[in-house]
Design a protein around this motif. Structure first.
Motif, PDB file in Angstrom:
ATOM      1  N   ILE A  90     -17.429  -9.666 -37.231  1.00  0.00           N
ATOM      2  CA  ILE A  90     -17.718 -10.979 -36.659  1.00  0.00           C
ATOM      3  C   ILE A  90     -17.226 -11.089 -35.220  1.00  0.00           C
ATOM      4  CG2 ILE A  90     -17.262 -13.452 -36.897  1.00  0.00           C
ATOM      5  CD1 ILE A  90     -17.177 -12.952 -39.964  1.00  0.00           C
ATOM      6  N   ASP A  91     -16.079 -10.519 -34.918  1.00  0.00           N
ATOM      7  CA  ASP A  91     -15.532 -10.610 -33.564  1.00  0.00           C
ATOM      8  C   ASP A  91     -16.003  -9.484 -32.644  1.00  0.00           C
ATOM      9  OD1 ASP A  91     -14.142 -12.908 -34.203  1.00  0.00           O
ATOM     10  OD2 ASP A  91     -12.292 -11.850 -34.725  1.00  0.00           O
ATOM     11  N   ALA A  92     -16.796  -8.556 -33.164  1.00  0.00           N
ATOM     12  CA  ALA A  92     -17.344  -7.457 -32.351  1.00  0.00           C
ATOM     13  C   ALA A  92     -18.786  -7.213 -32.796  1.00  0.00           C
ATOM     14  CB  ALA A  92     -16.501  -6.193 -32.499  1.00  0.00           C
ATOM     15  N   PRO A  93     -19.675  -8.175 -32.565  1.00  0.00           N
ATOM     16  CA  PRO A  93     -21.016  -8.136 -33.165  1.00  0.00           C
ATOM     17  C   PRO A  93     -21.915  -7.014 -32.674  1.00  0.00           C
ATOM     18  CG  PRO A  93     -20.851  -9.934 -31.592  1.00  0.00           C
ATOM     19  CD  PRO A  93     -19.463  -9.395 -31.768  1.00  0.00           C
ATOM     20  N   PHE A  94     -21.560  -6.364 -31.554  1.00  0.00           N
ATOM     21  CA  PHE A  94     -22.415  -5.308 -31.032  1.00  0.00           C
ATOM     22  C   PHE A  94     -21.852  -3.916 -31.285  1.00  0.00           C
ATOM     23  CE2 PHE A  94     -23.277  -9.122 -28.473  1.00  0.00           C
ATOM     24  CZ  PHE A  94     -24.596  -9.319 -28.857  1.00  0.00           C
ATOM     25  N   ASP A  95     -20.784  -3.838 -32.076  1.00  0.00           N
ATOM     26  CA  ASP A  95     -20.275  -2.557 -32.569  1.00  0.00           C
ATOM     27  C   ASP A  95     -20.958  -2.222 -33.888  1.00  0.00           C
ATOM     28  OD1 ASP A  95     -18.610  -2.505 -30.403  1.00  0.00           O
ATOM     29  OD2 ASP A  95     -16.776  -2.975 -31.509  1.00  0.00           O
ATOM     30  N   ILE A  96     -20.834  -0.971 -34.326  1.00  0.00           N
ATOM     31  CA  ILE A  96     -21.376  -0.535 -35.616  1.00  0.00           C
ATOM     32  C   ILE A  96     -20.202  -0.387 -36.580  1.00  0.00           C
ATOM     33  CG2 ILE A  96     -22.628   1.248 -36.859  1.00  0.00           C
ATOM     34  CD1 ILE A  96     -24.100   1.897 -34.268  1.00  0.00           C
ATOM     35  N   GLU A  97     -20.259  -1.080 -37.717  1.00  0.00           N
ATOM     36  CA  GLU A  97     -19.119  -1.145 -38.622  1.00  0.00           C
ATOM     37  C   GLU A  97     -19.132  -0.061 -39.696  1.00  0.00           C
ATOM     38  OE1 GLU A  97     -16.887  -2.306 -42.158  1.00  0.00           O
ATOM     39  OE2 GLU A  97     -19.043  -2.680 -42.043  1.00  0.00           O
ATOM     40  N   LEU A  98     -20.289   0.237 -40.287  1.00  0.00           N
ATOM     41  CA  LEU A  98     -20.355   1.159 -41.415  1.00  0.00           C
ATOM     42  C   LEU A  98     -20.443   2.610 -40.943  1.00  0.00           C
ATOM     43  CD1 LEU A  98     -22.865  -0.780 -43.714  1.00  0.00           C
ATOM     44  CD2 LEU A  98     -20.404  -0.502 -44.096  1.00  0.00           C
ATOM     45  N   ASP A  99     -19.736   3.511 -41.650  1.00  0.00           N
ATOM     46  CA  ASP A  99     -19.729   4.930 -41.278  1.00  0.00           C
ATOM     47  C   ASP A  99     -21.138   5.512 -41.244  1.00  0.00           C
ATOM     48  OD1 ASP A  99     -17.019   5.058 -40.975  1.00  0.00           O
ATOM     49  OD2 ASP A  99     -16.614   5.941 -42.941  1.00  0.00           O
ATOM     50  N   TYR A 100     -21.925   5.244 -42.286  1.00  0.00           N
ATOM     51  CA  TYR A 100     -23.236   5.886 -42.347  1.00  0.00           C
ATOM     52  C   TYR A 100     -24.142   5.403 -41.222  1.00  0.00           C
ATOM     53  CZ  TYR A 100     -26.308   2.185 -44.266  1.00  0.00           C
ATOM     54  OH  TYR A 100     -27.077   1.065 -44.430  1.00  0.00           O
ATOM     55  N   VAL A 101     -23.970   4.157 -40.803  1.00  0.00           N
ATOM     56  CA  VAL A 101     -24.777   3.646 -39.696  1.00  0.00           C
ATOM     57  C   VAL A 101     -24.330   4.290 -38.382  1.00  0.00           C
ATOM     58  CG1 VAL A 101     -25.631   1.583 -38.536  1.00  0.00           C
ATOM     59  CG2 VAL A 101     -25.099   1.493 -40.972  1.00  0.00           C
ATOM     60  N   GLN A 102     -23.030   4.480 -38.211  1.00  0.00           N
ATOM     61  CA  GLN A 102     -22.547   5.207 -37.035  1.00  0.00           C
ATOM     62  C   GLN A 102     -23.165   6.600 -36.969  1.00  0.00           C
ATOM     63  OE1 GLN A 102     -18.285   5.182 -37.412  1.00  0.00           O
ATOM     64  NE2 GLN A 102     -18.059   3.132 -36.561  1.00  0.00           N
ATOM     65  N   ARG A 103     -23.278   7.255 -38.116  1.00  0.00           N
ATOM     66  CA  ARG A 103     -23.830   8.613 -38.132  1.00  0.00           C
ATOM     67  C   ARG A 103     -25.311   8.643 -37.765  1.00  0.00           C
ATOM     68  NH1 ARG A 103     -20.919  11.047 -43.649  1.00  0.00           N
ATOM     69  NH2 ARG A 103     -18.797  10.429 -43.053  1.00  0.00           N
ATOM     70  N   MET A 104     -26.004   7.527 -37.907  1.00  0.00           N
ATOM     71  CA  MET A 104     -27.395   7.458 -37.462  1.00  0.00           C
ATOM     72  C   MET A 104     -27.508   7.639 -35.944  1.00  0.00           C
ATOM     73  SD  MET A 104     -29.426   6.663 -40.196  1.00  0.00           S
ATOM     74  CE  MET A 104     -30.772   5.515 -39.873  1.00  0.00           C
ATOM     75  N   MET A 105     -26.373   7.555 -35.253  1.00  0.00           N
ATOM     76  CA  MET A 105     -26.356   7.730 -33.811  1.00  0.00           C
ATOM     77  C   MET A 105     -26.162   9.186 -33.403  1.00  0.00           C
ATOM     78  SD  MET A 105     -26.932   4.726 -32.816  1.00  0.00           S
ATOM     79  CE  MET A 105     -26.840   5.211 -31.105  1.00  0.00           C
ATOM     80  N   ALA A 106     -26.175  10.109 -34.355  1.00  0.00           N
ATOM     81  CA  ALA A 106     -25.929  11.528 -34.042  1.00  0.00           C
ATOM     82  C   ALA A 106     -27.007  12.126 -33.147  1.00  0.00           C
ATOM     83  CB  ALA A 106     -25.810  12.340 -35.333  1.00  0.00           C
ATOM     84  N   TRP A 107     -28.118  11.448 -32.953  1.00  0.00           N
ATOM     85  CA  TRP A 107     -29.123  11.946 -32.008  1.00  0.00           C
ATOM     86  C   TRP A 107     -28.530  12.094 -30.603  1.00  0.00           C
ATOM     87  CZ3 TRP A 107     -30.630   9.364 -27.614  1.00  0.00           C
ATOM     88  CH2 TRP A 107     -30.289   8.008 -27.525  1.00  0.00           C
ATOM     89  N   LEU A 108     -27.469  11.340 -30.311  1.00  0.00           N
ATOM     90  CA  LEU A 108     -26.841  11.433 -28.997  1.00  0.00           C
ATOM     91  C   LEU A 108     -26.271  12.815 -28.718  1.00  0.00           C
ATOM     92  CD1 LEU A 108     -24.979   7.988 -28.988  1.00  0.00           C
ATOM     93  CD2 LEU A 108     -26.823   8.658 -27.415  1.00  0.00           C
ATOM     94  N   LEU A 109     -25.988  13.583 -29.761  1.00  0.00           N
ATOM     95  CA  LEU A 109     -25.461  14.937 -29.582  1.00  0.00           C
ATOM     96  C   LEU A 109     -26.475  15.868 -28.912  1.00  0.00           C
ATOM     97  CD1 LEU A 109     -23.760  15.391 -33.071  1.00  0.00           C
ATOM     98  CD2 LEU A 109     -22.555  15.249 -30.871  1.00  0.00           C
ATOM     99  N   PHE A 110     -27.751  15.479 -28.894  1.00  0.00           N
ATOM    100  CA  PHE A 110     -28.809  16.393 -28.454  1.00  0.00           C
ATOM    101  C   PHE A 110     -29.450  15.989 -27.128  1.00  0.00           C
ATOM    102  CE2 PHE A 110     -28.300  16.881 -32.983  1.00  0.00           C
ATOM    103  CZ  PHE A 110     -28.312  18.248 -33.151  1.00  0.00           C
TER     104      PHE A 110
END
Length: 260
Positions: free
Chosen positions: A45-65
């Protein structure tokens, strides 16, 4: 509790058959539900533009490439809006041109009313449509650099779109450097079938996978053009991602490897 994802489902039935959207809160976190106890998305609630869940964070792994300096010039797409965590992160944190496809207007209303999703603008669009049909729109062909696929209905049992043909449609929207990430249940009987479908569309050498989360979500990544960076190159990229965007990318490398 099993984590799921929002349904931009392929069902042809009318809007009245779509599940009702509900919310719950647990301290500092707000959750989105589709009429059941399954979590379809969350927001700090106090950081609405962060990603909270681990699996959702991992969806960002495209950044590695991709080169970090190129990220803001790229285009992102989400199939399934969920609580808009990915859509907001790409739009607000990465400053990317971002499109989300969602079938349920209640989900969009909830994201705008309760999950801080900004209104549409020059760099942000939410399209109310069936993902199976919309992904074939020629306007997207070859134009998407980061595609996230998170397509579960209210029962959160298995992806509602999961065929080789569907994943081939996903591959068709990607640029040459484009990457798709998909949320699957790694301890579910459907996982092997899903992985085979992705490999059939992208090729075995283009597919990577994380180990399952504690809840059982496995993120699978597929590249439009197969590339196998060295571990040192990936580590350097992960450190840059972690520094710029506060994602736990270095930790990813301990649980992320080619699927074959």
């Amino acid at each position: 509790m099993k984590s799921g994802a929002n349904a931009a489902a392929r069902r042809r039935a009318g809007p009245q058959t779509l599940p009702d959207v509900t919310m719950s809160e647990d301290g500092e976190v707000r959750f989105l539900h589709l009429g059941t106890e399954w979590i379809q998305g969350s927001m700090i609630i106090d950081a609405p533009f962060d990603i909270e869940l681990d699996y959702v964070q991992r969806m960002m792994a495209w950044l590695l490439f991709v080169e970090p300096d190129s990220v803001g010039k790229r285009r992102a797409m989400q199939l399934g809006l969920g609580s808009a965590a990915l859509t907001k992160f790409h739009y607000k944190q990465l400053r990317m041109d971002t499109t989300a496809i969602e079938i349920n207007p209640q989900v969009l209303a909830a994201c705008r009313g309760w999950f801080k999703l900004p209104d549409d603008g020059p760099r942000l669009r939410v399209v109310l449509a069936d993902a199976e049909q919309e992904i074939r729109n020629p306007v997207y062909t070859g134009h998407i650099d980061a595609l996230q696929v998170d397509l579960y209905d209210h029962e959160a049992a298995a992806p509602v779109l999961d065929s080789p043909d569907f994943y081939a449609d996903c591959r068709s929207v990607l640029t040459d450097e484009g990457v798709m990430t998909v949320n699957l249940f790694g301890r579910d009987a459907s996982y092997d079938r899903s992985l085979q479908s992705i490999c059939a569309a992208f090729g075995d050498d283009a597919v990577w996978a994380f180990k399952p989360t504690r809840e059982g979500n496995t993120i699978v990544l597929a590249q439009r053009t197969a590339d196998r960076p060295t571990r040192m190159a990936l580590l350097a990229r992960a450190e840059e991602i972690q520094s710029r965007w506060r994602l736990p990318a270095v930790k990813w490398l301990k649980i992320f490897k080619p699927a074959h």
